[in-house]
Design a protein around this motif. Structure first.
Motif, PDB file in Angstrom:
ATOM      1  N   ILE A   1       0.844  -1.203   0.000  1.00 53.54           N
ATOM      2  CA  ILE A   1       0.000   0.000   0.000  1.00 53.54           C
ATOM      3  C   ILE A   1       0.877   1.251   0.000  1.00 53.54           C
ATOM      4  O   ILE A   1       0.599   2.225  -0.715  1.00 53.54           O
ATOM      5  N   LEU A   2       1.954   1.210   0.775  1.00 56.46           N
ATOM      6  CA  LEU A   2       2.853   2.362   0.884  1.00 56.46           C
ATOM      7  C   LEU A   2       3.468   2.734  -0.460  1.00 56.46           C
ATOM      8  O   LEU A   2       3.442   3.910  -0.858  1.00 56.46           O
ATOM      9  N   ILE A   3       4.017   1.746  -1.187  1.00 54.53           N
ATOM     10  CA  ILE A   3       4.660   2.082  -2.464  1.00 54.53           C
ATOM     11  C   ILE A   3       3.635   2.573  -3.493  1.00 54.53           C
ATOM     12  O   ILE A   3       3.936   3.444  -4.308  1.00 54.53           O
ATOM     13  N   CYS A   4       2.422   2.023  -3.441  1.00 55.32           N
ATOM     14  CA  CYS A   4       1.376   2.473  -4.373  1.00 55.32           C
ATOM     15  C   CYS A   4       1.013   3.936  -4.121  1.00 55.32           C
ATOM     16  O   CYS A   4       0.906   4.731  -5.059  1.00 55.32           O
ATOM     17  N   ILE A   5       0.838   4.293  -2.849  1.00 56.47           N
ATOM     18  CA  ILE A   5       0.457   5.675  -2.504  1.00 56.47           C
ATOM     19  C   ILE A   5       1.573   6.652  -2.858  1.00 56.47           C
ATOM     20  O   ILE A   5       1.339   7.689  -3.487  1.00 56.47           O
TER      21      ILE A   5
ATOM     22  N   LEU B   1      10.870  13.648  -3.739  1.00 53.23           N
ATOM     23  CA  LEU B   1      11.118  12.559  -4.688  1.00 53.23           C
ATOM     24  C   LEU B   1      12.356  11.754  -4.307  1.00 53.23           C
ATOM     25  O   LEU B   1      12.396  10.535  -4.511  1.00 53.23           O
ATOM     26  N   ALA B   2      13.364  12.427  -3.747  1.00 52.07           N
ATOM     27  CA  ALA B   2      14.594  11.727  -3.362  1.00 52.07           C
ATOM     28  C   ALA B   2      14.347  10.795  -2.186  1.00 52.07           C
ATOM     29  O   ALA B   2      14.732   9.616  -2.242  1.00 52.07           O
ATOM     30  N   PHE B   3      13.707  11.320  -1.132  1.00 52.60           N
ATOM     31  CA  PHE B   3      13.548  10.491   0.070  1.00 52.60           C
ATOM     32  C   PHE B   3      12.358   9.541  -0.035  1.00 52.60           C
ATOM     33  O   PHE B   3      12.512   8.320   0.047  1.00 52.60           O
ATOM     34  N   PHE B   4      11.165  10.098  -0.233  1.00 49.92           N
ATOM     35  CA  PHE B   4       9.971   9.249  -0.259  1.00 49.92           C
ATOM     36  C   PHE B   4       9.827   8.513  -1.599  1.00 49.92           C
ATOM     37  O   PHE B   4       9.588   7.308  -1.629  1.00 49.92           O
ATOM     38  N   GLY B   5       9.971   9.256  -2.704  1.00 48.65           N
ATOM     39  CA  GLY B   5       9.746   8.664  -4.030  1.00 48.65           C
ATOM     40  C   GLY B   5      10.835   7.737  -4.507  1.00 48.65           C
ATOM     41  O   GLY B   5      10.657   7.012  -5.487  1.00 48.65           O
TER      42      GLY B   5
ATOM     43  N   VAL C   1      14.032   6.568  -1.985  1.00 43.75           N
ATOM     44  CA  VAL C   1      14.585   5.768  -0.882  1.00 43.75           C
ATOM     45  C   VAL C   1      13.522   4.842  -0.285  1.00 43.75           C
ATOM     46  O   VAL C   1      13.704   3.619  -0.212  1.00 43.75           O
ATOM     47  N   VAL C   2      12.406   5.430   0.141  1.00 42.86           N
ATOM     48  CA  VAL C   2      11.369   4.634   0.807  1.00 42.86           C
ATOM     49  C   VAL C   2      10.766   3.613  -0.149  1.00 42.86           C
ATOM     50  O   VAL C   2      10.624   2.430   0.176  1.00 42.86           O
ATOM     51  N   THR C   3      10.412   4.076  -1.362  1.00 44.43           N
ATOM     52  CA  THR C   3       9.708   3.183  -2.295  1.00 44.43           C
ATOM     53  C   THR C   3      10.591   2.057  -2.823  1.00 44.43           C
ATOM     54  O   THR C   3      10.190   0.892  -2.787  1.00 44.43           O
ATOM     55  N   PHE C   4      11.779   2.373  -3.306  1.00 44.35           N
ATOM     56  CA  PHE C   4      12.612   1.321  -3.896  1.00 44.35           C
ATOM     57  C   PHE C   4      13.147   0.358  -2.844  1.00 44.35           C
ATOM     58  O   PHE C   4      13.276  -0.842  -3.110  1.00 44.35           O
ATOM     59  N   THR C   5      13.447   0.867  -1.647  1.00 50.01           N
ATOM     60  CA  THR C   5      13.885  -0.030  -0.579  1.00 50.01           C
ATOM     61  C   THR C   5      12.753  -0.980  -0.199  1.00 50.01           C
ATOM     62  O   THR C   5      12.951  -2.192  -0.037  1.00 50.01           O
TER      63      THR C   5
END
Length: 304
Positions: free
Chosen positions: A11-15, A221-225, A227-231
């Motif tokens: 759900i997190l990566i989708c949002i 985009l750097a942190f959330f879009g 780091v968070v998403t790809f990790t």
């Protein structure tokens, strides 16, 4: 508990990925695309380096790992993102979304070629087809395809989508030994180092305006879009069926449309509701076997 974490991560990566379209659009009002994505990746690699140090995660530098880092750098970040950013200068974003939503079909093809032991069931095929039909319905009224003008842009997005599909399956097969943080650090660092000089060559630095909007866009985009998403994505890749995971490509355009409606007051039509419903039904179809198993487990626990 593990299943809840997996569902939460999905759900997190989708949002977040759904919100990145809005963040990119806001940032590009002030700066050009290549410098934006180059700084985004370079900053993201810095964030990941800090997280690796904080969590005592070591960078694996054996031959196999280095090959994976290079593959990710060029075929998950530099080339695919460069192609999409370049293509969006020539084709409508709705058409780009539909073309990129081909990715789950690519995942099915590469899964059959690279991991024949992992069968793709009829429910998954039906789910992917329904989801894709939903995306087409959502964007159909805003798309007028002019093959002559759009051809190379369309090809660029399709190539980008297929590259991401290939990388997803390749990482599922070969990247299991890598930590999700170390898996992203070097590829993002390489991508940033390569893209920033390209921006200085092909873009116009005098037009770049680093105001609150562009800086906020890049940081988000750097942190959330990134780091968070790809990790999270690579963590999920070790725990989920790769076809099911790829269906996130259907959900992110819906979230992008809804955010555009809420924040930018963009048009929200009945087609969006119908198309979104088809996407959700498609995801239910693709997860059909997993849902049946879950309900059987719940029932057996109740009977005990």
């Amino acid at each position: 508990m593990e299943k809840l974490k997996v569902a939460g991560g999905y759900i997190l990566i989708c949002i977040i990925w759904g919100s990145t379209w809005l963040a990119i659009r806001l940032g590009l009002d002030s700066i050009d695309p290549i410098i934006s994505v180059g700084i985004r990746f370079l900053l993201a690699s810095g964030f990941i380096y800090f997280l690796m140090k904080f969590n005592d995660v070591e960078l694996q530098v054996d031959k196999k790992s280095v090959k994976i880092y290079l593959m990710l750098a060029f075929f998950s970040f530099i080339i695919p993102f460069g192609l999409v950013y370049w293509a969006e200068q020539f084709i409508p974003s709705g058409l780009a979304s539909i073309l990129f939503a081909i990715m789950p079909f690519g995942v099915i093809i590469f899964s059959r070629l690279m991991m024949p032991q992992n069968r793709v069931g009829l429910s998954q095929l039906a789910g992917v087809a329904l989801g894709f039909a939903g995306i087409v319905i959502i964007f159909s009224e805003n798309i007028h395809i002019e093959i002559t003008n759009y051809l190379w842009g369309m090809i660029a997005v399709l190539v980008s989508s297929m590259m991401q599909a290939f990388i997803a399956v390749a990482m599922k097969k070969h990247g299991g030994h890598l930590h999700p943080l170390s898996m992203n650090f070097l590829p993002l660092l390489i991508a940033g180092i390569v893209l920033i000089p390209i921006a200085f060559i092909f873009e116009t630095p005098s037009r770049w305006i680093f105001d609150a909007k562009s800086i906020g866009s890049i940081l988000y985009l750097a942190f959330f879009g990134t780091v968070v998403t790809f990790t999270t994505y690579y963590w999920l890749l070790k725990r989920m069926n790769v076809v099911i995971l790829s269906l996130s490509a259907f959900i992110t355009p819906i979230i992008a449309v809804v955010l555009g409606w809420l924040i930018l007051d963009e048009y929200f039509s009945q087609r969006v509701i119908i198309g979104s419903s088809l996407v959700l039904i498609g995801i239910l179809f693709a997860n059909f076997k997993g849902l049946i198993k879950y309900f059987h487990m719940r029932r057996s626990r109740v009977n005990i």
